[in-house]
Design an enzyme around this catalytic site. Structure first.
Site, PDB file in Angstrom:
ATOM      1  N   GLU A  15       0.829  -1.077  -0.101  1.00  0.00           N
ATOM      2  CA  GLU A  15       0.098   0.005   0.062  1.00  0.00           C
ATOM      3  C   GLU A  15       0.990   1.227  -0.017  1.00  0.00           C
ATOM      4  OE1 GLU A  15      -3.173   0.241  -0.423  1.00  0.00           O
ATOM      5  OE2 GLU A  15      -3.843  -1.792  -0.323  1.00  0.00           O
TER       6      GLU A  15
HETATM    7  C1  LIG Z   1       2.461  -9.821   0.891  1.00  0.00           C
HETATM    8  C2  LIG Z   1       2.375  -8.519  -0.149  1.00  0.00           C
HETATM    9  C3  LIG Z   1       1.174  -8.420  -0.515  1.00  0.00           C
HETATM   10  C4  LIG Z   1       0.757  -7.277  -1.687  1.00  0.00           C
HETATM   11  N1  LIG Z   1      -0.429  -7.148  -2.132  1.00  0.00           N
HETATM   12  C5  LIG Z   1      -0.610  -6.325  -3.125  1.00  0.00           C
HETATM   13  C6  LIG Z   1      -2.011  -6.462  -3.946  1.00  0.00           C
HETATM   14  O1  LIG Z   1      -2.994  -7.027  -3.407  1.00  0.00           O
HETATM   15  N2  LIG Z   1      -2.276  -5.675  -5.007  1.00  0.00           N
HETATM   16  C7  LIG Z   1      -1.065  -5.039  -5.554  1.00  0.00           C
HETATM   17  O2  LIG Z   1      -1.232  -4.500  -6.483  1.00  0.00           O
HETATM   18  N3  LIG Z   1       0.207  -5.252  -4.992  1.00  0.00           N
HETATM   19  C8  LIG Z   1       0.301  -5.637  -3.778  1.00  0.00           C
HETATM   20  N4  LIG Z   1       1.392  -5.891  -3.250  1.00  0.00           N
HETATM   21  C9  LIG Z   1       2.433  -5.178  -3.808  1.00  0.00           C
HETATM   22  C10 LIG Z   1       3.213  -4.110  -3.175  1.00  0.00           C
HETATM   23  O3  LIG Z   1       2.327  -2.700  -3.059  1.00  0.00           O
HETATM   24  C11 LIG Z   1       4.559  -3.417  -3.595  1.00  0.00           C
HETATM   25  O4  LIG Z   1       5.349  -4.627  -2.954  1.00  0.00           O
HETATM   26  C12 LIG Z   1       5.058  -2.322  -3.104  1.00  0.00           C
HETATM   27  O5  LIG Z   1       4.318  -1.290  -3.814  1.00  0.00           O
HETATM   28  C13 LIG Z   1       6.578  -1.883  -3.390  1.00  0.00           C
HETATM   29  O6  LIG Z   1       6.772  -2.472  -4.887  1.00  0.00           O
HETATM   30  P1  LIG Z   1       8.072  -3.515  -4.988  1.00  0.00           P
HETATM   31  O7  LIG Z   1       7.906  -4.406  -4.354  1.00  0.00           O
HETATM   32  O8  LIG Z   1       8.158  -3.488  -6.433  1.00  0.00           O
HETATM   33  O9  LIG Z   1       9.406  -2.605  -4.326  1.00  0.00           O
HETATM   34  P2  LIG Z   1      10.106  -1.425  -5.235  1.00  0.00           P
HETATM   35  O10 LIG Z   1       9.150  -0.455  -5.700  1.00  0.00           O
HETATM   36  O11 LIG Z   1      11.185  -1.978  -5.925  1.00  0.00           O
HETATM   37  O12 LIG Z   1      10.931  -0.787  -3.940  1.00  0.00           O
HETATM   38  C14 LIG Z   1      12.066  -1.123  -3.285  1.00  0.00           C
HETATM   39  C15 LIG Z   1      12.357  -0.066  -2.372  1.00  0.00           C
HETATM   40  O13 LIG Z   1      12.827   0.922  -2.925  1.00  0.00           O
HETATM   41  C16 LIG Z   1      12.346   2.055  -2.535  1.00  0.00           C
HETATM   42  N5  LIG Z   1      12.000   3.104  -3.663  1.00  0.00           N
HETATM   43  C17 LIG Z   1      11.264   2.592  -4.811  1.00  0.00           C
HETATM   44  N6  LIG Z   1      11.077   3.670  -5.556  1.00  0.00           N
HETATM   45  C18 LIG Z   1      11.617   4.733  -4.592  1.00  0.00           C
HETATM   46  C19 LIG Z   1      11.713   6.114  -4.856  1.00  0.00           C
HETATM   47  N7  LIG Z   1      11.183   6.741  -6.030  1.00  0.00           N
HETATM   48  N8  LIG Z   1      12.163   7.145  -4.260  1.00  0.00           N
HETATM   49  C20 LIG Z   1      12.661   6.443  -2.979  1.00  0.00           C
HETATM   50  N9  LIG Z   1      12.544   5.122  -2.838  1.00  0.00           N
HETATM   51  C21 LIG Z   1      11.912   4.420  -3.386  1.00  0.00           C
HETATM   52  C22 LIG Z   1      10.998   1.652  -1.672  1.00  0.00           C
HETATM   53  O14 LIG Z   1      10.586   2.363  -0.709  1.00  0.00           O
HETATM   54  C23 LIG Z   1      11.490   0.005  -1.167  1.00  0.00           C
HETATM   55  O15 LIG Z   1      12.149   0.308   0.032  1.00  0.00           O
HETATM   56  C24 LIG Z   1       1.764  -6.487  -2.067  1.00  0.00           C
HETATM   57  C25 LIG Z   1       3.037  -6.974  -1.695  1.00  0.00           C
HETATM   58  C26 LIG Z   1       3.609  -7.939  -0.697  1.00  0.00           C
HETATM   59  C27 LIG Z   1       4.736  -8.037  -0.054  1.00  0.00           C
END
Ligand SMILES: Cc1cc2nc3c(=O)[nH]c(=O)nc-3n(C[C@H](O)[C@H](O)[C@H](O)COP(=O)(O)OP(=O)(O)OC[C@H]3O[C@@H](n4cnc5c(N)ncnc54)[C@H](O)[C@@H]3O)c2cc1C
Length: 614
Positions: free
Chosen positions: A466
């Site tokens: 989220e």
């Molecule tokens: C158990 C679980 C349930 C989930 N359920 C859903 C769901 O139902 N529907 C759905 O759509 N998604 C869902 N998600 C996805 C979740 O919303 C994403 O994991 C989250 O948005 C982060 O994306 P990412 O994992 O690709 O990490 P990334 O975006 O790759 O981020 C990795 C790290 O880099 C940092 N980062 C990235 N971009 C920036 C920036 N511009 N500036 C500073 N820091 C940055 C982040 O803060 C993080 O610490 C779920 C995730 C999990 C783990």
């Protein structure tokens, strides 16, 4: 917890005043209490006893079907029967027209008993509420109605393997499905292709169908996807196709489970990688349409206007963020109660007197050691403060829905700045509470014989999904506190100042009131200093410490306000509430100096550090 919940709802937020609003006129404090009683009972009987089982028997995919423990089926059936999926909805759609604040309070019992089982319900009611706000009358009737009734469950499909925080990089494509695509009664019909990662509740057999809400891009006339979030649209993609009468057509949509993710915690909710439109379940022909000539593709019905998908989805995400915050709080609460019970009964060590310890004296329960009390007070201040925060935000949602123009405008402005806090503050500090709950248990807390390790694992998710912690900080400092000339921060400061003013006249509260006034002044000054050069790169390099400081100021304010309510009444909870408030001001609020220090001087080390210096 129930006593604190009742105290916050009645003595602090005075929810009885909501009964004067026409929307809630058929309710009474008795109906509010009976909803809470029912939910407390279902959570105690159907959720809590099976929380560990949902963790140990994590969802299993046999290549065809996903298996969940029978207890999850029973818990969800009981939840559906309670009518809670539509608790806040109109009577006409089968709802109870409960205030949001009561709905949230009732859902708190489920989050505390088994946050992972409750995940299916939260997604379903969020999904259906979004359709009520942005869907066509037919979409509401066919999809939202059956979601609220619990006949089908819902998901939200935003993330993709390559697009997590950066949703503008969503690559799922949606193309019109044939010549009559615009005339499908369920909504403009498209074919979707793409992969959605991390989708919670994306596959299960708890219900006969699953309604996915999917973000995808409609290519321009040149076949290219529009860069940025402007090109994102929102689609209803049912797992099994349905007719306008709500009956299943018997045809499977082209949505396939590529696999389950195996998580640290929150294991009771399935988490999936879904392939849309890869031809695993080719759809012969959509209702009323011919083959689209483009081969495979999952059928999806547009919600709202093309290009407005993210705006519509945010409708769901704001509610979802208060729900996520509440889930984090309740996990913290579960750990707090478990560690308090343990500390009351675990004999270890002897009292420290003015002349040291008497080795011949009997051992005392660890709850009598000052350091254990410190850990319990920290937890109490985090979880009860967090609960106050979520209920306050839910109360604002009620103002937004039923207040007069001035109240609605104020609620909207405040929610803009408070929603990132409602999501992120409990995610960080109620997780810390879970860590302290493990610590209170000593070595036993580090085993699976006690529940506290699971609470910590479950809660660790909340800083990630989220919108990650980092993204919440960027949203707060980069957008929310500067938008509309800083209206949100100004209005919040007015509310905080009103509490300070009232507390200044109450014996024992003048000192924290002064500390809060100084903290508020520092927060305002740091906000200005962060933006003094007008360079976003400089300002936002310390957005996370800003988020932490902002959250702590908000929590100090809420604690002072709660203390005022405790002082007014004669509740037996008063000494505990005042001690937790005092703890927060003594041990927590001073932390903001370090956080705001780096914000105000635009500390550059994180920004200027080079990747190859690591
Ligand atoms: C158990 C679980 C349930 C989930 N359920 C859903 C769901 O139902 N529907 C759905 O759509 N998604 C869902 N998600 C996805 C979740 O919303 C994403 O994991 C989250 O948005 C982060 O994306 P990412 O994992 O690709 O990490 P990334 O975006 O790759 O981020 C990795 C790290 O880099 C940092 N980062 C990235 N971009 C920036 C920036 N511009 N500036 C500073 N820091 C940055 C982040 O803060 C993080 O610490 C779920 C995730 C999990 C783990």
């Amino acid at each position: 917890m129930r006593e604190t919940l009742d105290f916050l709802l009645h003595d602090w937020l005075d929810v009885a005043t909501l009964l004067q609003r026409p929307r809630f006129a058929e309710h009474s404090t008795e109906t509010f209490a009976s909803v809470l009683d029912t939910c407390e009972r279902i959570a105690r009987e159907k959720f809590a006893p099976f929380n560990r089982q949902a963790d140990v028997q994590e969802p299993h995919f046999d290549g065809e079907r996903v298996h969940l423990p029978e207890s999850t089926h029973a818990a969800m059936a009981a939840y559906v029967d309670s009518g809670m999926l539509a608790a806040a909805q109109d009577y006409e759609v089968g709802g109870m027209q409960l205030p949001c604040v009561i709905e949230m309070a009732a859902n708190a019992f489920f989050s505390k008993a088994s946050v992972a089982m409750g995940g299916y319900a939260m997604l379903t009611s969020g999904n259906a509420s979004l359709l009520m706000a942005h869907g066509t009358p037919v979409q509401k009737d066919v999809f939202a109605k059956h979601l609220f009734a619990g006949r089908w469950f819902g998901t939200m499909c935003l993330s993709e393997p390559q697009a997590g925080s950066s949703l503008s990089d969503v690559a799922t494509r949606a193309v019109p499905d044939g010549a009559d695509a615009q005339h499908d009664p369920l909504g403009p019909r498209y074919r979707l292709k793409g992969n959605k990662m991390w989708i919670s509740a994306g596959e299960h057999e708890l219900t006969e169908n699953i309604v996915h809400l999917v973000l995808a891009k409609i290519p321009g006339p040149d076949g290219r996807l529009v860069p940025g979030t402007r090109g994102i649209s929102l689609f209803i993609v049912p797992k099994k196709l349905v007719g306008t009468d709500g009956a299943l057509t018997g045809e499977r949509n082209d949505v396939a489970l590529a696999g389950l993710n195996h998580k640290l915690g929150y294991r009771g909710t399935t988490n999936t990688l879904l392939n849309f439109g890869e031809g695993r379940f080719p759809v012969r022909a959509a209702q009323g349409g011919g083959l689209d000539g483009r081969g495979a593709g999952a059928i999806g019905y547009l919600v709202g206007e093309p290009g407005q998908g993210l705006r519509c989805m945010f409708h769901m995400m704001n509610e979802a963020r208060i729900g996520v915050g509440l889930g984090a709080v309740m996990l913290g609460y579960a750990g707090y109660e478990a560690s308090l019970a343990y500390a009351m009964n675990r004999p270890q060590g002897r009292p420290m007197g003015p002349r040291g310890k008497d080795a011949a004296a009997p051992q005392i329960p660890i709850v009598q050691h000052a350091d254990v009390k410190r850990m319990l007070l920290a937890q109490k201040s985090y979880v009860e403060g967090g609960l106050a925060l979520e209920l306050y935000c839910a109360r604002l949602v009620d103002e937004l829905a039923t207040g007069d123009d001035t109240q609605r405008h104020a609620a909207h402005t405040l929610l803009e700045v408070l929603t990132p806090i409602a999501k992120s503050w409990p995610s960080e500090w109620c997780l810390e509470a879970n860590s302290l709950a493990i610590q209170v248990h000593g070595g036993y807390g580090y085993t699976r014989d006690f529940p506290v390790e699971q609470y910590w694992r479950d809660n660790r998710l909340n800083m990630i999904h989220e919108g990650t912690h980092g993204i919440q900080g960027l949203d707060l400092l980069g957008r929310k506190v500067v938008m509309d000339g800083g209206a949100g921060l100004k209005l919040l400061a007015t509310r905080i100042s009103a509490t300070i003013e009232r507390a200044g006249h109450v014996t024992g509260l003048a000192e924290p009131a002064n500390a809060l006034a100084a903290a508020l002044q520092r927060l305002g000054a740091a906000t200005k200093a962060a933006w003094a050069t007008g360079n976003p790169e400089e300002a936002l390099a310390n957005a996370t410490p800003y988020l932490q400081a902002f959250g702590h100021v908000v929590l100090a304010w809420l604690w002072l306000d709660v203390a005022l309510a405790a002082e007014r009444g004669s509740s037996s909870l008063k000494p505990g509430k005042l001690a937790a408030m005092q703890y927060f001001f003594a041990y927590e609020l001073p932390k903001i100096d370090a956080w705001l220090g780096v914000v105000a001087r635009r500390e550059a080390v994180c920004r200027t550090m080079q990747p190859d210096w690591f």
